[in-house]
Design a protein around this motif. Structure first.
Motif, short mmCIF file in Angstrom:
data_model
loop_
_atom_site.label_atom_id
_atom_site.label_comp_id
_atom_site.label_asym_id
_atom_site.label_seq_id
_atom_site.Cartn_x
_atom_site.Cartn_y
_atom_site.Cartn_z
N VAL A 1 17.70 -5.78 -9.36
CA VAL A 1 16.30 -5.40 -9.59
C VAL A 1 16.23 -4.23 -10.57
N TRP A 2 17.15 -3.31 -10.44
CA TRP A 2 17.15 -2.10 -11.25
C TRP A 2 17.51 -2.38 -12.71
N LEU A 3 18.49 -3.29 -12.94
CA LEU A 3 19.06 -3.44 -14.27
C LEU A 3 18.92 -4.83 -14.88
N CYS A 4 18.52 -5.84 -14.11
CA CYS A 4 18.49 -7.21 -14.63
C CYS A 4 17.04 -7.73 -14.67
N ASP A 5 16.91 -8.96 -15.23
CA ASP A 5 15.59 -9.57 -15.27
C ASP A 5 15.28 -10.27 -13.95
N ASN A 6 14.07 -10.82 -13.86
CA ASN A 6 13.63 -11.43 -12.59
C ASN A 6 14.48 -12.64 -12.21
N LYS A 7 14.85 -13.45 -13.20
CA LYS A 7 15.66 -14.63 -12.91
C LYS A 7 16.99 -14.25 -12.29
N SER A 8 17.63 -13.22 -12.84
CA SER A 8 18.91 -12.77 -12.30
C SER A 8 18.76 -12.25 -10.88
N VAL A 9 17.64 -11.61 -10.58
CA VAL A 9 17.40 -11.10 -9.22
C VAL A 9 17.38 -12.25 -8.22
N PHE A 10 16.66 -13.33 -8.57
CA PHE A 10 16.58 -14.47 -7.65
C PHE A 10 17.93 -15.18 -7.51
N VAL A 11 18.71 -15.22 -8.59
CA VAL A 11 20.05 -15.82 -8.51
C VAL A 11 20.93 -15.02 -7.57
N ILE A 12 20.92 -13.69 -7.70
CA ILE A 12 21.73 -12.84 -6.83
C ILE A 12 21.26 -12.95 -5.39
N ALA A 13 19.94 -13.02 -5.17
CA ALA A 13 19.41 -13.13 -3.80
C ALA A 13 19.83 -14.46 -3.17
N GLY A 14 19.76 -15.56 -3.95
CA GLY A 14 20.19 -16.86 -3.43
C GLY A 14 21.67 -16.89 -3.12
N LEU A 15 22.48 -16.33 -4.03
CA LEU A 15 23.92 -16.28 -3.80
C LEU A 15 24.26 -15.43 -2.58
N ALA A 16 23.50 -14.35 -2.37
CA ALA A 16 23.74 -13.51 -1.20
C ALA A 16 23.53 -14.31 0.08
N GLY A 17 22.48 -15.14 0.10
CA GLY A 17 22.26 -15.99 1.26
C GLY A 17 23.36 -17.01 1.45
N VAL A 18 23.81 -17.61 0.34
CA VAL A 18 24.87 -18.62 0.41
C VAL A 18 26.18 -18.00 0.90
N LEU A 19 26.58 -16.88 0.32
CA LEU A 19 27.86 -16.26 0.67
C LEU A 19 27.85 -15.70 2.09
N TRP A 20 26.71 -15.13 2.48
CA TRP A 20 26.64 -14.61 3.86
C TRP A 20 26.77 -15.76 4.87
N SER A 21 26.08 -16.85 4.62
CA SER A 21 26.17 -18.01 5.52
C SER A 21 27.59 -18.61 5.49
N TRP A 22 28.18 -18.69 4.30
CA TRP A 22 29.54 -19.24 4.19
C TRP A 22 30.54 -18.38 4.95
N ALA A 23 30.44 -17.04 4.78
CA ALA A 23 31.35 -16.15 5.49
C ALA A 23 31.16 -16.27 7.00
N ASP A 24 29.92 -16.47 7.41
CA ASP A 24 29.63 -16.61 8.83
C ASP A 24 30.31 -17.86 9.39
N LEU A 25 30.27 -18.95 8.64
CA LEU A 25 30.89 -20.19 9.09
C LEU A 25 32.41 -20.10 9.07
N VAL A 26 32.96 -19.46 8.02
CA VAL A 26 34.41 -19.32 7.92
C VAL A 26 34.95 -18.50 9.09
N LEU A 27 34.20 -17.50 9.50
CA LEU A 27 34.64 -16.64 10.60
C LEU A 27 34.48 -17.32 11.96
N GLY A 28 33.93 -18.53 11.99
CA GLY A 28 33.87 -19.29 13.22
C GLY A 28 32.68 -19.01 14.09
#
Length: 338
Positions: free
Chosen positions: A49-76
């Motif tokens: 949000v501080w340094l990138c454009d709006n599109k990059s913000v939504f990409v990072i937010a979506g990836l954060a959701g994907v990686l958090w969910s993936w890590a949650d599943l990997v950890l069992g």
């Protein structure tokens, strides 16, 4: 470090946000699902949000959701039903997207606020330049009147005096009387032109300070206009020869102009009082008052007086007099002049 971050390209900032996101994911895998790192996942979003454009913000937010969910599943981490699992994942994505949207909204609001502040500062600079140009032009016209027209009229007055003497010597008394009348008119014209030049460029302001200049203003006003104008000073003014003194002098001039033109005043009292902390200027008249002359309060002259007071970090007010008329008040602190 701050300057380096703000000056880098949005692409590099996006790569850094991705690197930070992957580092947090690795930390999440290392700590296990017993420790929640949800707040850490928001850090890359805020960075984007501080340094990138709006599109990059939504990409990072979506990836954060994907990686958090993936890590949650990997950890069992287990869920009671698939519906609960889908609901939990949707909540995570919604949370990160809301963080991104809120950040973008705050950033846009900050940019708009900065733009308004920049516009206000630019407007104030332009207003100050207009005041400075106006002062310069007034001084230039004042010098032209004093050094040009006054000298020219004085020379014609000398010629009229010479003509009067010659006509008297030749016994032409009637013509000599006419020449004497021309001489008197020229002498009065020189006085009025000199008064006008002193009003445009107050000589006393530089020579003897503000009180002497205001006293000369009162004297010339009484001489040039059908109004009785007086001046009174109390205390030792801490206002110097320039800067604030010039602004106060111009405020007094404009107040007198309004009192005679709009207020139809017959008497004007100028008072300058000072102490160690502040200097106050008041111009009181016996005119019709602003209640019957409301349009005058919306004029350019009033706005300029207020602006001059703001430049001096002072207080400006227009009040009704106890016995009618109007009182213009300006109080400025004693300090560094602008």
């Amino acid at each position: 470090m701050f300057r380096f971050l703000t000056r880098q390209s949005p692409t590099l900032a996006f790569i850094e946000a991705l690197a930070l996101l992957f580092a947090i994911t690795w930390l999440d895998l290392a700590t296990g699902h017993q420790v929640s790192l949800v707040l850490f996942y928001t850090a890359p979003i805020v960075f984007a949000v501080w340094l990138c454009d709006n599109k990059s913000v939504f990409v990072i937010a979506g990836l954060a959701g994907v990686l958090w969910s993936w890590a949650d599943l990997v950890l069992g981490h287990s869920y009671s039903t698939s519906t609960v699992q889908a609901w939990e994942i949707a909540i995570r994505f919604a949370f990160f997207l809301l963080i991104g949207l809120a950040g973008i909204g705050m950033r846009e609001k900050q940019h708009a606020s900065n733009a308004r502040i920049s516009l206000l500062e630019h407007t104030q600079r332009l207003e100050k330049q207009i005041i400075e140009v106006s002062e310069y032009e007034q001084q230039r016209i004042g010098r032209d009147l004093h050094d040009g027209l006054c000298q020219f009229l004085a020379a014609i007055g000398c010629a009229a005096t010479s003509l009067r003497i010659d006509l008297k010597e030749k016994g032409l008394d009637q013509l000599a009387a006419n020449a004497s009348e021309i001489e008197k008119l020229l002498s009065e014209s020189v006085k009025q032109a000199r008064d006008l030049s002193h009003g445009l460029i107050p000589v006393q302001l530089n020579e003897a300070g503000l009180p002497a200049a205001l006293n000369e203003l009162a004297v010339s006003t009484s001489r040039l206009l059908p109004v009785e104008c007086t001046f009174e000073a109390a205390g030792q003014s801490g206002i110097g020869q320039n800067g604030k003194a010039a602004h106060l002098y111009r405020i007094a001039q404009e107040a007198i102009h309004n009192a005679t033109k709009h207020g139809k005043a017959g008497k004007i009292d100028i008072r300058l009082s000072a102490n160690e902390s502040a200097t106050s200027l008041s111009i009181a008249d016996d005119g019709i008052g602003f209640s019957e002359n409301g349009n005058a309060l919306k004029g350019v002259g009033i706005s300029i007086m207020r602006y001059r007071a703001n430049l001096m970090e002072g207080q400006f007010a227009i009040e009704p007099g106890d016995r009618g008329g109007t009182i213009v008040l300006c109080t400025v602190p004693t300090g560094v002049e602008r």
